[in-house]
Design an enzyme around this catalytic site. Sequence first.
Site, short mmCIF file in Angstrom:
data_model
loop_
_atom_site.label_atom_id
_atom_site.label_comp_id
_atom_site.label_asym_id
_atom_site.label_seq_id
_atom_site.Cartn_x
_atom_site.Cartn_y
_atom_site.Cartn_z
N MET A 112 -0.45 8.69 1.35
CA MET A 112 -0.06 9.98 1.92
C MET A 112 0.75 10.82 0.95
O MET A 112 0.52 12.02 0.79
CB MET A 112 0.72 9.77 3.22
CG MET A 112 -0.02 8.97 4.28
SD MET A 112 -1.54 9.76 4.84
CE MET A 112 -0.90 11.10 5.82
N ASN A 170 14.51 5.30 1.07
CA ASN A 170 13.16 4.80 0.78
C ASN A 170 12.88 4.96 -0.71
O ASN A 170 12.61 6.05 -1.19
CB ASN A 170 12.13 5.57 1.60
CG ASN A 170 10.73 5.01 1.45
OD1 ASN A 170 10.50 4.07 0.68
ND2 ASN A 170 9.78 5.57 2.17
N SER A 173 8.08 3.39 -1.59
CA SER A 173 6.73 3.89 -1.38
C SER A 173 5.94 3.82 -2.68
O SER A 173 6.43 4.24 -3.73
CB SER A 173 6.76 5.34 -0.88
OG SER A 173 5.45 5.89 -0.90
N LYS A 214 15.25 0.34 1.90
CA LYS A 214 13.91 -0.18 2.17
C LYS A 214 13.25 -0.57 0.86
O LYS A 214 13.14 0.23 -0.06
CB LYS A 214 13.06 0.87 2.90
CG LYS A 214 11.70 0.32 3.37
CD LYS A 214 11.02 1.29 4.31
CE LYS A 214 9.74 0.69 4.90
NZ LYS A 214 9.12 1.58 5.90
N THR A 244 4.77 -0.98 2.25
CA THR A 244 3.39 -1.41 2.03
C THR A 244 3.24 -2.09 0.67
O THR A 244 4.09 -1.96 -0.20
CB THR A 244 2.43 -0.21 2.11
OG1 THR A 244 2.81 0.75 1.11
CG2 THR A 244 2.49 0.44 3.48
N SER A 317 1.20 0.06 11.91
CA SER A 317 -0.25 -0.09 11.75
C SER A 317 -0.89 -0.84 12.91
O SER A 317 -2.01 -0.52 13.32
CB SER A 317 -0.55 -0.81 10.43
OG SER A 317 -0.13 -0.05 9.33
#
Length: 364
Positions: A112, A170, A173, A214, A244, A317
């Site tokens: 994304m 974060n 990512s 995270k 992820t 998810s």
Amino acid sequence: MIRAFDQLSLPLLRWLDAEDAHRLAIQGLKLLPAIKPRPDDAKLAVRAFGLNFPNPVGMAAGFDKNAEVPDALLRLGFGFVEIGSVTPRPQSGNPRPRLFRLERDEAVVNRMGFNNDGAEIVLRRLAGRANQGGIVGVNVGANKDSADRVADYVRLIETFAPVASYFTVNISSPNTPGLRNLQQAAQLNELLSKVLEARDRVRRKAGDTPVLLKIAPDLSLAELDDVVHVARSRGVDGMIVSNTTLARPNSLREQLRAKEQGGLSGRPLFRLSTRMVAETFVRVEGAFPLIGVGGIDSGGAALTKIRAGASLIQLYSSLVYKGLGLVESIKADLTSTLLRTGRDSLSEIVGADAATITAEDWPV
């Protein structure tokens, strides 16, 4: 109500492009009536980061990026909701298509790229729900074209401190080039130092908002050692394990879709993320709680994550495949487990299996 919503929405959403389905789900949640949720069993209550969670099941960041439906999600039974990731300035993210279902694997690949409405608009939405109650965390990230990413995080802490129940920094990512480099010890030390200084500057007007970190599931154990050392020495309030993965397990059946660039989430991430929870738990040594996320799709999976070391868990998810009814199902299973084993709270089993899990062969 939730069962009816799932029965109506899941078949329709599965026929749509994944991102279009997500957008429609957000719009559908806006239309749900404002019904008070059923009270949670007191055994499910969790005290963590100085906050009182009614139950341990949270909505992970990425679903409600722009704080459009946090209260609808809380009414559906989530114990907390994490919005974002939010960046200082709006950004459109990566080109579409950028979200892919791996149906046979019950997994998702996304690239994304922190698409969101930006801090100003998201802040306005959160300020508008200030009297609603409930725990709503804010996941913060840096703009892709930022000349000073540390400054982006600092600005977001200062901006959202009055409305955030907690912050998630974060830096894990895989879809923003170079972002994961902030997990390296020297860069992480500088980032956390400035983020926590920013939190302390606004403490008088905003309170002592917890700051969580995270991390990626793809860290080596040596890298994890460094991350935990910096997190503990700087005094973060907790960690979320994990984001992820860039890895593609050998067990994947949707090989063509699996080749899409981006982070993999869902059921195939469960073993790796659970191992990382356990590895983090033994290194943290009780200094702060963990939130476990990655592949949780049942009460049994939630229990495994908790026994690995997670005080709280997050979903995303799995809801694509199981529907929102999964939230109540997990809570019911956890309550039944506590009753069956004669325990008064989940805190009694947090990390019970961590040592065993860390002794197992590494997931592949």
